[in-house]
Design a protein around this motif. Structure first.
Motif, short mmCIF file in Angstrom:
data_model
loop_
_atom_site.label_atom_id
_atom_site.label_comp_id
_atom_site.label_asym_id
_atom_site.label_seq_id
_atom_site.Cartn_x
_atom_site.Cartn_y
_atom_site.Cartn_z
N THR A 70 46.66 33.34 35.43
CA THR A 70 45.51 34.22 35.30
C THR A 70 45.35 35.00 36.59
O THR A 70 45.26 34.42 37.68
CB THR A 70 44.22 33.42 35.02
OG1 THR A 70 44.38 32.69 33.79
CG2 THR A 70 43.02 34.34 34.91
N GLU B 20 48.27 43.11 36.10
CA GLU B 20 48.94 42.66 34.88
C GLU B 20 49.99 41.62 35.24
O GLU B 20 50.77 41.83 36.19
CB GLU B 20 49.62 43.84 34.17
CG GLU B 20 50.40 43.45 32.93
CD GLU B 20 51.12 44.63 32.29
OE1 GLU B 20 52.06 44.38 31.49
OE2 GLU B 20 50.76 45.78 32.59
N GLU C 104 43.08 37.33 38.80
CA GLU C 104 41.69 37.72 38.93
C GLU C 104 41.50 39.00 39.75
O GLU C 104 40.42 39.59 39.72
CB GLU C 104 40.89 36.58 39.55
CG GLU C 104 40.90 35.32 38.68
CD GLU C 104 40.04 34.21 39.24
OE1 GLU C 104 39.50 34.38 40.36
OE2 GLU C 104 39.92 33.16 38.59
#
Length: 202
Positions: free
Chosen positions: A99, A106, A101
């Protein structure tokens, strides 16, 4: 639609690109010379870096370089120079899903030779790398690098991760620009031309 991939890197005179920004940035293999860039930063250096960011349409990072940059830049205000890099599209190449942040990032999960080739096909403009020595070697072997922008610093380190390490894919390059800062940093740009040419001086 095809992007140009530009490797932008800081290297010592003997080709080391490990931990230029500060001690502790990358201590792999007991590297103790972190922070060798800072004593040579001057107006000329800042001008070159500003120009590179102005020209870039995106930034490609390996996972480790992403972790380093994303721990700092999101906390830099627009007034202090954070606007451009924080708003720029960023891509992090990693073998494992993650993930991201950091704004406008991308994740390219999978083998970088494939994911970055796909990125080049589906985007326009210029994508630059920062740091990411392991990723760069993968991109070199896959012949995905279109241009090198190297800032060579007047320091010899004798050890560390190198821009062109043992086993690098042979390549021909054409010098397209060269300038020097007052601090003695030589900035050179090279276009990739394919296989090296061979001959004899005899």
């Amino acid at each position: 639609m095809t992007s140009r991939l530009v490797v932008s890197a800081f290297v010592s005179l003997d080709g080391v690109m490990q931990a230029p920004g500060g001690p502790g940035e990358d201590d792999d293999n007991g590297f103790k010379h972190g922070g060798w860039l800072a004593p040579h930063v001057d107006e000329g250096f800042n001008r070159i870096m500003g120009d590179q960011l102005d020209r870039a349409d995106g930034m490609l990072l390996g996972r480790r370089s992403y972790d380093i940059l994303s721990s700092y830049w999101p906390h830099v205000s627009d007034e202090d120079g954070g606007a451009e890099i924080n708003s720029m599209p960023k891509y992090v190449a990693t073998r494992s899903p993650m993930t991201a942040e950091w704004r406008n990032t991308e994740v390219l999960a999978g083998e970088a030779a494939q994911t970055v080739a796909d990125l080049k096909r589906r985007t326009d403009g210029e994508i630059i790398t920062q740091g990411s020595s392991d990723l760069i070697r993968t991109l070199q072997r896959a012949e995905l690098v279109d241009e090198y922008r190297l800032m060579v610093f007047p320091v010899v380190l004798g050890e560390g991760k190198r821009m062109f390490a043992e086993g690098a894919l042979p390549a021909g390059l054409k010098l397209t620009g060269c300038t020097t800062t007052d601090a003695g940093v030589v900035y050179m740009t090279y276009a990739w031309t394919g296989d090296p040419l061979y001959s004899s001086v005899a």
